[in-house]
Design a protein around this motif. Structure first.
Motif, PDB file in Angstrom:
ATOM      1  N   ASN A  49      -7.812  -4.086   3.779  1.00 17.22           N
ATOM      2  CA  ASN A  49      -8.986  -4.346   2.929  1.00 17.22           C
ATOM      3  C   ASN A  49      -9.477  -3.091   2.228  1.00 17.22           C
ATOM      4  O   ASN A  49      -9.910  -3.139   1.074  1.00 17.22           O
ATOM      5  CB  ASN A  49     -10.116  -4.951   3.772  1.00 17.22           C
ATOM      6  CG  ASN A  49      -9.779  -6.374   4.210  1.00 17.22           C
ATOM      7  OD1 ASN A  49      -9.000  -7.054   3.561  1.00 17.22           O
ATOM      8  ND2 ASN A  49     -10.373  -6.795   5.320  1.00 17.22           N
ATOM      9  N   GLU A  50      -9.436  -1.935   2.924  1.00 17.52           N
ATOM     10  CA  GLU A  50      -9.975  -0.714   2.325  1.00 17.52           C
ATOM     11  C   GLU A  50      -9.088  -0.215   1.171  1.00 17.52           C
ATOM     12  O   GLU A  50      -9.511   0.610   0.371  1.00 17.52           O
ATOM     13  CB  GLU A  50     -10.141   0.382   3.392  1.00 17.52           C
ATOM     14  CG  GLU A  50      -8.870   0.849   4.043  1.00 17.52           C
ATOM     15  CD  GLU A  50      -8.493  -0.008   5.251  1.00 17.52           C
ATOM     16  OE1 GLU A  50      -7.600   0.411   6.002  1.00 17.52           O
ATOM     17  OE2 GLU A  50      -9.105  -1.082   5.422  1.00 17.52           O
ATOM     18  N   GLU A  51      -7.845  -0.775   1.062  1.00 20.94           N
ATOM     19  CA  GLU A  51      -6.950  -0.334  -0.015  1.00 20.94           C
ATOM     20  C   GLU A  51      -6.810  -1.369  -1.145  1.00 20.94           C
ATOM     21  O   GLU A  51      -6.148  -1.105  -2.152  1.00 20.94           O
ATOM     22  CB  GLU A  51      -5.557  -0.036   0.557  1.00 20.94           C
ATOM     23  CG  GLU A  51      -5.535   1.108   1.562  1.00 20.94           C
ATOM     24  CD  GLU A  51      -4.146   1.357   2.111  1.00 20.94           C
ATOM     25  OE1 GLU A  51      -3.179   0.707   1.592  1.00 20.94           O
ATOM     26  OE2 GLU A  51      -3.998   2.187   3.020  1.00 20.94           O
ATOM     27  N   LYS A  52      -7.425  -2.565  -0.929  1.00 16.64           N
ATOM     28  CA  LYS A  52      -7.235  -3.639  -1.906  1.00 16.64           C
ATOM     29  C   LYS A  52      -7.720  -3.245  -3.303  1.00 16.64           C
ATOM     30  O   LYS A  52      -7.110  -3.577  -4.322  1.00 16.64           O
ATOM     31  CB  LYS A  52      -7.954  -4.913  -1.437  1.00 16.64           C
ATOM     32  CG  LYS A  52      -7.242  -5.627  -0.316  1.00 16.64           C
ATOM     33  CD  LYS A  52      -7.945  -6.942   0.011  1.00 16.64           C
ATOM     34  CE  LYS A  52      -7.282  -7.666   1.170  1.00 16.64           C
ATOM     35  NZ  LYS A  52      -5.942  -8.153   0.844  1.00 16.64           N
ATOM     36  N   LYS A  53      -8.869  -2.523  -3.356  1.00 15.71           N
ATOM     37  CA  LYS A  53      -9.420  -2.177  -4.667  1.00 15.71           C
ATOM     38  C   LYS A  53      -8.464  -1.274  -5.443  1.00 15.71           C
ATOM     39  O   LYS A  53      -8.133  -1.544  -6.605  1.00 15.71           O
ATOM     40  CB  LYS A  53     -10.772  -1.479  -4.487  1.00 15.71           C
ATOM     41  CG  LYS A  53     -11.420  -1.101  -5.801  1.00 15.71           C
ATOM     42  CD  LYS A  53     -12.784  -0.462  -5.559  1.00 15.71           C
ATOM     43  CE  LYS A  53     -13.420  -0.048  -6.876  1.00 15.71           C
ATOM     44  NZ  LYS A  53     -14.731   0.605  -6.675  1.00 15.71           N
ATOM     45  N   ASP A  54      -8.011  -0.201  -4.789  1.00 13.27           N
ATOM     46  CA  ASP A  54      -7.096   0.732  -5.467  1.00 13.27           C
ATOM     47  C   ASP A  54      -5.776   0.042  -5.800  1.00 13.27           C
ATOM     48  O   ASP A  54      -5.177   0.290  -6.858  1.00 13.27           O
ATOM     49  CB  ASP A  54      -6.841   1.947  -4.579  1.00 13.27           C
ATOM     50  CG  ASP A  54      -8.107   2.792  -4.392  1.00 13.27           C
ATOM     51  OD1 ASP A  54      -8.992   2.714  -5.273  1.00 13.27           O
ATOM     52  OD2 ASP A  54      -8.184   3.514  -3.390  1.00 13.27           O
ATOM     53  N   PHE A  55      -5.313  -0.822  -4.878  1.00 15.07           N
ATOM     54  CA  PHE A  55      -4.049  -1.529  -5.088  1.00 15.07           C
ATOM     55  C   PHE A  55      -4.137  -2.456  -6.296  1.00 15.07           C
ATOM     56  O   PHE A  55      -3.238  -2.518  -7.129  1.00 15.07           O
ATOM     57  CB  PHE A  55      -3.689  -2.310  -3.824  1.00 15.07           C
ATOM     58  CG  PHE A  55      -2.332  -2.919  -3.856  1.00 15.07           C
ATOM     59  CD1 PHE A  55      -1.198  -2.160  -3.576  1.00 15.07           C
ATOM     60  CD2 PHE A  55      -2.168  -4.269  -4.172  1.00 15.07           C
ATOM     61  CE1 PHE A  55       0.058  -2.738  -3.599  1.00 15.07           C
ATOM     62  CE2 PHE A  55      -0.918  -4.842  -4.198  1.00 15.07           C
ATOM     63  CZ  PHE A  55       0.210  -4.081  -3.921  1.00 15.07           C
ATOM     64  N   GLY A  56      -5.288  -3.199  -6.382  1.00 14.99           N
ATOM     65  CA  GLY A  56      -5.491  -4.121  -7.507  1.00 14.99           C
ATOM     66  C   GLY A  56      -5.554  -3.375  -8.831  1.00 14.99           C
ATOM     67  O   GLY A  56      -5.005  -3.827  -9.850  1.00 14.99           O
ATOM     68  N   GLN A  57      -6.272  -2.235  -8.856  1.00 11.69           N
ATOM     69  CA  GLN A  57      -6.356  -1.446 -10.081  1.00 11.69           C
ATOM     70  C   GLN A  57      -4.983  -0.935 -10.515  1.00 11.69           C
ATOM     71  O   GLN A  57      -4.646  -0.926 -11.707  1.00 11.69           O
ATOM     72  CB  GLN A  57      -7.318  -0.285  -9.874  1.00 11.69           C
ATOM     73  CG  GLN A  57      -8.774  -0.692  -9.750  1.00 11.69           C
ATOM     74  CD  GLN A  57      -9.700   0.484  -9.484  1.00 11.69           C
ATOM     75  OE1 GLN A  57      -9.227   1.573  -9.117  1.00 11.69           O
ATOM     76  NE2 GLN A  57     -10.994   0.261  -9.629  1.00 11.69           N
ATOM     77  N   ALA A  58      -4.153  -0.531  -9.526  1.00 15.38           N
ATOM     78  CA  ALA A  58      -2.816  -0.032  -9.845  1.00 15.38           C
ATOM     79  C   ALA A  58      -1.942  -1.132 -10.441  1.00 15.38           C
ATOM     80  O   ALA A  58      -1.187  -0.910 -11.399  1.00 15.38           O
ATOM     81  CB  ALA A  58      -2.171   0.548  -8.585  1.00 15.38           C
ATOM     82  N   ILE A  59      -2.052  -2.370  -9.840  1.00 21.17           N
ATOM     83  CA  ILE A  59      -1.266  -3.493 -10.383  1.00 21.17           C
ATOM     84  C   ILE A  59      -1.680  -3.808 -11.822  1.00 21.17           C
ATOM     85  O   ILE A  59      -0.837  -4.037 -12.693  1.00 21.17           O
ATOM     86  CB  ILE A  59      -1.432  -4.734  -9.481  1.00 21.17           C
ATOM     87  CG1 ILE A  59      -0.769  -4.499  -8.131  1.00 21.17           C
ATOM     88  CG2 ILE A  59      -0.829  -5.955 -10.155  1.00 21.17           C
ATOM     89  CD1 ILE A  59      -0.968  -5.640  -7.170  1.00 21.17           C
ATOM     90  N   ASN A  60      -3.002  -3.816 -12.097  1.00 19.07           N
ATOM     91  CA  ASN A  60      -3.483  -4.102 -13.455  1.00 19.07           C
ATOM     92  C   ASN A  60      -3.015  -3.036 -14.448  1.00 19.07           C
ATOM     93  O   ASN A  60      -2.665  -3.337 -15.598  1.00 19.07           O
ATOM     94  CB  ASN A  60      -5.010  -4.193 -13.462  1.00 19.07           C
ATOM     95  CG  ASN A  60      -5.515  -5.489 -12.850  1.00 19.07           C
ATOM     96  OD1 ASN A  60      -4.816  -6.498 -12.884  1.00 19.07           O
ATOM     97  ND2 ASN A  60      -6.711  -5.463 -12.268  1.00 19.07           N
ATOM     98  N   THR A  61      -3.011  -1.779 -13.994  1.00 18.18           N
ATOM     99  CA  THR A  61      -2.520  -0.696 -14.857  1.00 18.18           C
ATOM    100  C   THR A  61      -1.051  -0.909 -15.200  1.00 18.18           C
ATOM    101  O   THR A  61      -0.635  -0.748 -16.361  1.00 18.18           O
ATOM    102  CB  THR A  61      -2.715   0.656 -14.169  1.00 18.18           C
ATOM    103  OG1 THR A  61      -4.098   0.865 -13.883  1.00 18.18           O
ATOM    104  CG2 THR A  61      -2.208   1.781 -15.058  1.00 18.18           C
ATOM    105  N   LEU A  62      -0.253  -1.299 -14.209  1.00 19.20           N
ATOM    106  CA  LEU A  62       1.174  -1.563 -14.443  1.00 19.20           C
ATOM    107  C   LEU A  62       1.360  -2.747 -15.395  1.00 19.20           C
ATOM    108  O   LEU A  62       2.199  -2.702 -16.299  1.00 19.20           O
ATOM    109  CB  LEU A  62       1.869  -1.825 -13.117  1.00 19.20           C
ATOM    110  CG  LEU A  62       3.352  -2.202 -13.199  1.00 19.20           C
ATOM    111  CD1 LEU A  62       4.156  -1.088 -13.852  1.00 19.20           C
ATOM    112  CD2 LEU A  62       3.903  -2.524 -11.802  1.00 19.20           C
ATOM    113  N   LYS A  63       0.559  -3.807 -15.162  1.00 23.33           N
ATOM    114  CA  LYS A  63       0.666  -4.991 -16.005  1.00 23.33           C
ATOM    115  C   LYS A  63       0.351  -4.652 -17.463  1.00 23.33           C
ATOM    116  O   LYS A  63       1.073  -5.046 -18.387  1.00 23.33           O
ATOM    117  CB  LYS A  63      -0.281  -6.074 -15.492  1.00 23.33           C
ATOM    118  CG  LYS A  63      -0.261  -7.326 -16.333  1.00 23.33           C
ATOM    119  CD  LYS A  63      -1.251  -8.362 -15.802  1.00 23.33           C
ATOM    120  CE  LYS A  63      -1.258  -9.591 -16.693  1.00 23.33           C
ATOM    121  NZ  LYS A  63      -2.252 -10.588 -16.224  1.00 23.33           N
TER     122      LYS A  63
END
Length: 340
Positions: A49-63
């Motif tokens: 859970n503590e990494e979901k925010k950074d992980f989601g932002q990274a996926i959106n950046t890649l997309k």
């Protein structure tokens, strides 16, 4: 996992291609159903859970990076395809430019102009739509004169009703004499019109070159020597004869023949076995014509001559049908080459 996404972001940003197949493969690799983006989205539930925010932002950046890269590459490719379709292959040799041919009428007209220019004649031009005075009356052809019947005229039904298509370029000579004082030495090439049936030997539209020389003490001998010079230059013939004839605007008048010869079967055919060919009419300018144009006939005299350009061209090029000059058949016109 985030570090892995960042590696793909760098890879996406560094990707470049102008090959449509490679661009499409790149799109499928990242944005397809089985692409990296969907794989990372599937892993999202396993991320702490503590990494979901950074992980989601990274996926959106890649997309976003992948989507923008695909769009940019496709737009660039479409621009190149459009340019190629518009201009073709710019590396191809250019198409050869075909140089056109001059019309035989223009070739002969220019030859005649050059010959007379060499002995001091200038070129004068006038309107093709004329009035009765310049086309007939000033040339010693008053109304109801029987000689008018020699020229079947196209009259234009306007007000006034004496407007017509000129039947000869003598009308240009009248205008030139009205506007210029002797000495006068001019030729008048141009198109003329007569209401004649169209056949292999005649047409309702044809071209003339008429010459005029006005000065003091001009004689018939001057006329003969001028015409002899002309026939030598144009035809290479040194033998001419002048037969008495009648023209209302010249007195005395003559028809000019050149001796063509009887060396070939064609010579016999075109000269009807005589060896002589008529090429023009000529004569000394009638004093009444000079008077009508404001020139004193007691002080000045002159000669005039006129020829049909089509007739001269038919002789020079052995063309048997005058209609060929007006049909614009490219196969016919391509045969004529000239620097003039």
């Amino acid at each position: 996992m985030i570090d892995k996404i960042k590696e793909h972001i760098s890879k996406v940003e560094g990707f470049s291609s102008d090959n449509p197949s490679e661009i499409e493969a790149f799109r499928i690799e990242y944005l397809g159903k089985k692409g990296f983006l969907n794989q990372f989205f599937a892993e999202f539930k396993n991320v702490p859970n503590e990494e979901k925010k950074d992980f989601g932002q990274a996926i959106n950046t890649l997309k976003n990076a992948a989507t923008e890269k695909v769009t940019l590459l496709k737009e660039s490719l479409e621009g190149k395809q459009e340019e190629k379709g518009k201009y073709g292959d710019l590396t191809r040799p250019s198409e050869p430019i075909q140089i056109g041919s001059r019309h035989p009428i223009s070739i002969v007209k220019n030859q005649i102009i050059e010959i007379f220019s060499n002995i001091g004649f200038n070129v004068s031009e006038g309107p093709e739509i004329e009035d009765d005075w310049h086309n007939f009356t000033a040339l010693n052809l008053p109304e109801y004169h029987p000689a008018r019947d020699m020229q079947d005229t196209f009259f234009i039904q306007t007000d006034p009703s004496d407007i017509l298509l000129r039947t000869h370029t003598s009308s240009v000579q009248v205008r030139y004499m009205e506007e210029n004082k002797p000495p006068i030495r001019t030729i008048s090439p141009g198109r003329v019109f007569r209401n004649e049936a169209i056949s292999a030997r005649s047409h309702c539209i044809f071209h003339q070159v008429e010459g005029l020389y006005i000065d003091k003490d001009v004689s018939f001998a001057d006329l003969k020597q001028t015409l002899l010079y002309f026939t030598k230059q144009l035809f290479g013939k040194s033998k001419i004869r002048l037969r008495p004839s009648y023209f209302p605007f010249t007195e005395p008048s003559a028809e000019v023949d050149i001796y063509w010869g009887l060396e070939t079967e064609t010579d016999y055919r075109i000269t009807k076995g005589t060896g002589w060919l008529e090429i023009m009419g000529c004569g000394m300018v009638d004093p009444n014509v000079l008077k009508n144009c404001g020139i004193d006939p007691t002080e000045y005299s002159g000669f005039a001559f006129g020829m049909g350009i089509e007739r001269i061209a038919m002789l020079l090029y052995q063309i048997g049908d005058i209609r060929m000059f007006y049909e614009n058949d490219v196969r016919f016109l391509k045969q004529f080459k000239s620097a003039l």
